[in-house]
Design a protein around this motif. Sequence first.
Motif, PDB file in Angstrom:
ATOM      1  N   UNK A 159       0.952  -1.057   0.119  1.00 17.04           N
ATOM      2  CA  UNK A 159       0.066  -0.091  -0.019  1.00 17.04           C
ATOM      3  C   UNK A 159       0.668   1.115  -0.090  1.00 17.04           C
ATOM      4  N   UNK A 160       0.555   2.454  -0.749  1.00 15.72           N
ATOM      5  CA  UNK A 160       1.128   3.517  -0.763  1.00 15.72           C
ATOM      6  C   UNK A 160       0.432   4.721  -0.343  1.00 15.72           C
ATOM      7  N   UNK A 161      -0.224   4.204   0.949  1.00 15.05           N
ATOM      8  CA  UNK A 161      -1.103   5.158   1.725  1.00 15.05           C
ATOM      9  C   UNK A 161      -0.806   4.832   3.305  1.00 15.05           C
ATOM     10  N   UNK A 162      -1.070   5.854   4.013  1.00 18.74           N
ATOM     11  CA  UNK A 162      -0.924   5.524   5.293  1.00 18.74           C
ATOM     12  C   UNK A 162      -1.947   4.549   5.862  1.00 18.74           C
ATOM     13  N   UNK A 163      -1.560   3.489   6.715  1.00 21.18           N
ATOM     14  CA  UNK A 163      -2.109   2.396   7.075  1.00 21.18           C
ATOM     15  C   UNK A 163      -2.082   2.289   8.677  1.00 21.18           C
ATOM     16  N   UNK A 164      -3.563   2.258   9.283  1.00 25.00           N
ATOM     17  CA  UNK A 164      -3.605   1.990  10.844  1.00 25.00           C
ATOM     18  C   UNK A 164      -4.095   0.887  11.133  1.00 25.00           C
TER      19      UNK A 164
END
Length: 171
Positions: A159-164
């Motif tokens: 993934x190229x997005x922030x992950x929580x």
Amino acid sequence: MDIKEHIRQIPDFPTPGILFYDISTLLADADAWQVTMGRLANAVRSHQPDVLVGIESRGFLVAAPLALKLGCGFVMARKRGKLPGKTVRYEYSLEYGTDIIEMQEDAIAPGQRVVVLDDLLATGGTMAAAVALSRQMGAEVTGAACIIELSFLGGRNKLDIPVTSVVAYDE
């Protein structure tokens, strides 16, 4: 509160050698569920979503109440043939073949800010596909979130997005 204490681990499900992380025990505990939703809300709110995309099927259990809590829309990303009306589909590779996820054609308006949610992030293939499908529909995907992350499988690397994630298992 330690959310891990409310997640049941079931060995050899659905097949031998797999350890299944069951959130039904978390869902059944009102306090633990409230804390989990609060933690996700705090993380997801910062992405300023217009819409939350929940991945079939346990992702619906996460995204729908969170959308209500945050005052934004909820969209279902489902397996092929499960949604009525016109759909947009995305085919992606799995370890053992390919799969397809779909969303209804009018579910996301171009330019809407989207966060993708599921109950669990493992290898990241399905989450990455939901992100790609959302982008294909014109969304600006600002983040992803889940309750459980199996960090030893490296799913967030796809993934190229922030992950929580609320809880992570390292092995």
